[in-house]
Motif scaffolding. Structure first.
Motif, PDB file in Angstrom:
ATOM      1  N   ALA A   1     -12.813  21.533 -23.498  1.00 28.27           N
ATOM      2  CA  ALA A   1     -12.153  20.246 -23.732  1.00 28.27           C
ATOM      3  C   ALA A   1     -12.731  19.551 -24.962  1.00 28.27           C
ATOM      4  CB  ALA A   1     -12.305  19.353 -22.510  1.00 28.27           C
ATOM      5  N   ASP A   2     -11.987  18.563 -25.443  1.00 31.16           N
ATOM      6  CA  ASP A   2     -12.443  17.798 -26.601  1.00 31.16           C
ATOM      7  C   ASP A   2     -13.433  16.708 -26.209  1.00 31.16           C
ATOM      8  OD1 ASP A   2     -10.624  18.819 -28.917  1.00 31.16           O
ATOM      9  OD2 ASP A   2      -9.258  18.487 -27.234  1.00 31.16           O
ATOM     10  N   LEU A   3     -13.367  16.248 -24.974  1.00 31.14           N
ATOM     11  CA  LEU A   3     -14.344  15.278 -24.499  1.00 31.14           C
ATOM     12  C   LEU A   3     -14.461  15.396 -22.986  1.00 31.14           C
ATOM     13  CD1 LEU A   3     -12.907  12.518 -23.067  1.00 31.14           C
ATOM     14  CD2 LEU A   3     -12.157  12.215 -25.430  1.00 31.14           C
ATOM     15  N   VAL A   4     -15.598  14.954 -22.483  1.00 26.48           N
ATOM     16  CA  VAL A   4     -15.883  14.991 -21.045  1.00 26.48           C
ATOM     17  C   VAL A   4     -16.410  13.624 -20.628  1.00 26.48           C
ATOM     18  CG1 VAL A   4     -17.236  16.061 -19.199  1.00 26.48           C
ATOM     19  CG2 VAL A   4     -16.455  17.454 -21.148  1.00 26.48           C
ATOM     20  N   SER A   5     -15.821  13.064 -19.609  1.00 27.63           N
ATOM     21  CA  SER A   5     -16.308  11.769 -19.143  1.00 27.63           C
ATOM     22  C   SER A   5     -17.587  11.940 -18.342  1.00 27.63           C
ATOM     23  CB  SER A   5     -15.244  11.073 -18.284  1.00 27.63           C
ATOM     24  OG  SER A   5     -15.088  11.733 -17.044  1.00 27.63           O
ATOM     25  N   GLU A   6     -18.312  10.859 -18.191  1.00 20.97           N
ATOM     26  CA  GLU A   6     -19.531  10.863 -17.401  1.00 20.97           C
ATOM     27  C   GLU A   6     -19.193  10.965 -15.910  1.00 20.97           C
ATOM     28  OE1 GLU A   6     -22.788  10.882 -18.438  1.00 20.97           O
ATOM     29  OE2 GLU A   6     -21.799  11.285 -20.352  1.00 20.97           O
ATOM     30  N   PRO A   7     -20.136  11.411 -15.084  1.00 22.05           N
ATOM     31  CA  PRO A   7     -19.898  11.372 -13.638  1.00 22.05           C
ATOM     32  C   PRO A   7     -19.613   9.942 -13.184  1.00 22.05           C
ATOM     33  CG  PRO A   7     -21.869  12.643 -14.153  1.00 22.05           C
ATOM     34  CD  PRO A   7     -21.454  11.962 -15.420  1.00 22.05           C
ATOM     35  N   ILE A   8     -19.045   9.812 -12.005  1.00 19.54           N
ATOM     36  CA  ILE A   8     -18.643   8.502 -11.500  1.00 19.54           C
ATOM     37  C   ILE A   8     -19.844   7.582 -11.340  1.00 19.54           C
ATOM     38  CG2 ILE A   8     -17.517   7.298  -9.601  1.00 19.54           C
ATOM     39  CD1 ILE A   8     -16.042  10.009  -9.067  1.00 19.54           C
ATOM     40  N   GLY A   9     -20.928   8.100 -10.780  1.00 18.78           N
ATOM     41  CA  GLY A   9     -22.175   7.347 -10.686  1.00 18.78           C
ATOM     42  C   GLY A   9     -22.041   6.069  -9.876  1.00 18.78           C
ATOM     43  N   GLY A  10     -22.848   5.094 -10.249  1.00 17.42           N
ATOM     44  CA  GLY A  10     -22.889   3.837  -9.517  1.00 17.42           C
ATOM     45  C   GLY A  10     -21.925   2.802 -10.046  1.00 17.42           C
ATOM     46  N   HIS A  11     -20.716   3.211 -10.377  1.00 15.76           N
ATOM     47  CA  HIS A  11     -19.713   2.271 -10.863  1.00 15.76           C
ATOM     48  C   HIS A  11     -19.465   1.189  -9.807  1.00 15.76           C
ATOM     49  CE1 HIS A  11     -15.787   0.724 -12.179  1.00 15.76           C
ATOM     50  NE2 HIS A  11     -16.103   1.203 -13.378  1.00 15.76           N
ATOM     51  N   PRO A  12     -19.204  -0.045 -10.224  1.00 15.26           N
ATOM     52  CA  PRO A  12     -18.996  -1.125  -9.244  1.00 15.26           C
ATOM     53  C   PRO A  12     -17.903  -0.835  -8.225  1.00 15.26           C
ATOM     54  CG  PRO A  12     -19.308  -2.056 -11.425  1.00 15.26           C
ATOM     55  CD  PRO A  12     -19.250  -0.570 -11.613  1.00 15.26           C
ATOM     56  N   ARG A  13     -16.883  -0.062  -8.608  1.00  9.38           N
ATOM     57  CA  ARG A  13     -15.813   0.260  -7.654  1.00  9.38           C
ATOM     58  C   ARG A  13     -16.327   1.159  -6.530  1.00  9.38           C
ATOM     59  NH1 ARG A  13     -14.098  -3.558  -9.366  1.00  9.38           N
ATOM     60  NH2 ARG A  13     -12.127  -3.962 -10.462  1.00  9.38           N
ATOM     61  N   VAL A  14     -17.308   2.013  -6.837  1.00  5.16           N
ATOM     62  CA  VAL A  14     -17.916   2.849  -5.798  1.00  5.16           C
ATOM     63  C   VAL A  14     -18.633   1.956  -4.786  1.00  5.16           C
ATOM     64  CG1 VAL A  14     -19.582   4.684  -5.323  1.00  5.16           C
ATOM     65  CG2 VAL A  14     -18.166   4.786  -7.390  1.00  5.16           C
ATOM     66  N   VAL A  15     -19.367   1.000  -5.295  1.00  3.28           N
ATOM     67  CA  VAL A  15     -20.062   0.052  -4.415  1.00  3.28           C
ATOM     68  C   VAL A  15     -19.055  -0.738  -3.585  1.00  3.28           C
ATOM     69  CG1 VAL A  15     -21.672  -1.895  -4.330  1.00  3.28           C
ATOM     70  CG2 VAL A  15     -21.982  -0.079  -6.029  1.00  3.28           C
ATOM     71  N   ASP A  16     -17.959  -1.165  -4.209  1.00  2.00           N
ATOM     72  CA  ASP A  16     -16.910  -1.878  -3.472  1.00  2.00           C
ATOM     73  C   ASP A  16     -16.402  -1.045  -2.311  1.00  2.00           C
ATOM     74  OD1 ASP A  16     -17.038  -4.004  -5.248  1.00  2.00           O
ATOM     75  OD2 ASP A  16     -15.299  -3.363  -6.428  1.00  2.00           O
ATOM     76  N   LEU A  17     -16.200   0.248  -2.541  1.00  2.00           N
ATOM     77  CA  LEU A  17     -15.662   1.108  -1.491  1.00  2.00           C
ATOM     78  C   LEU A  17     -16.660   1.293  -0.353  1.00  2.00           C
ATOM     79  CD1 LEU A  17     -13.430   2.897  -0.388  1.00  2.00           C
ATOM     80  CD2 LEU A  17     -14.336   4.780  -1.779  1.00  2.00           C
ATOM     81  N   ILE A  18     -17.927   1.458  -0.683  1.00  2.00           N
ATOM     82  CA  ILE A  18     -18.944   1.597   0.362  1.00  2.00           C
ATOM     83  C   ILE A  18     -19.020   0.328   1.201  1.00  2.00           C
ATOM     84  CG2 ILE A  18     -21.417   1.869   0.796  1.00  2.00           C
ATOM     85  CD1 ILE A  18     -21.482   3.640  -1.748  1.00  2.00           C
TER      86      ILE A  18
END
Length: 228
Positions: free
Chosen positions: A192-209
């Motif tokens: 690929a031309d670019l790869v995004s970072e892993p999801i990690g501790g994004h605020p939306r992950v915290v919202d879901l937990i």
């Protein structure tokens, strides 16, 4: 009652730091005890953590309901002997998770019109594979175009095959991985031309937990910390 975040585990210290960062962010949001446990590779195990508490809500930090969610988590709960345990659904292809993936994708330089491959770890469990395809369909709504699925191992198509199948133009890999580690490192060499970072501790992950905890009855709005 204790909120236990149950992750897969990785030998990469950076992956463990991500899980600890997520736990720290959840502690800031909720007035409850939050512990981290692992179902494989790292310690403490989920069983060991549950042995140390009287009652718990377990949130599996997994992106698909595969073997670890369906077998490892319940078997460790049983082995712990803890008399009061509620296990919530895994993070899975929830809309909040796709919001986080989209943000990582845009942050990596993806632009509208560029092809996207959602890269997942892979599983031999058909239900886990279906979860990944469900995530891709939801990401398609955010990107405004079809999102292809590629697997790093255990399922087809492979990530390189999915990238190669994209039409001419820049191709971006959206990482459907929670934390850095060997699998994410491999994405850099998959065409690929670019790869995004892993999801990690994004605020939306915290919202879901937090939402999972609320749905399980461990916390309600009256127990949330002031200012959050």
């Amino acid at each position: 009652m204790t909120l236990v975040l149950a992750a897969h585990g990785t030998r990469d210290p950076a992956g463990a730091l991500v899980v600890e960062d997520i736990a720290a962010a959840v502690r800031q949001r909720l007035a409850v005890d939050v512990e981290v446990a692992y179902v494989d590779v790292r310690s403490p195990s989920l069983a060991d953590v549950l042995r140390s508490v009287d009652s718990a809500v377990v949130v599996p930090l997994f992106l698909a309901a595969g073997y670890h969610v369906r077998v490892d988590v319940p078997s460790q709960v049983l082995a712990s002997g803890c008399s009061s345990v509620v296990v919530t659904p895994a993070l899975g292809p929830a809309l909040l998770m796709l919001d986080a993936v989209y943000a990582r994708l845009v942050g990596a330089g993806w632009e509208h019109g560029n092809a996207v491959v959602l890269a997942a770890a892979g599983s031999s469990d058909a239900r886990a594979v279906a979860d990944v395809h469900r995530a891709a369909r939801r990401l398609s709504l955010l990107t405004g175009s079809d999102v292809q699925v590629g697997f790093i191992t255990s399922a087809q198509p492979s990530v390189p095959a999915a990238v190669a199948a994209c039409s001419a133009g820049p191709v971006a890999i959206a990482s459907w991985l929670l934390a850095p580690g060997l699998f994410h490192q491999r994405l850099a060499d998959m065409g690929a031309d670019l790869v995004s970072e892993p999801i990690g501790g994004h605020p939306r992950v915290v919202d879901l937990i937090v939402r999972r905890a609320q749905d399980a009855g461990i916390v309600d709005l009256s127990t949330m910390l002031v200012g959050q």
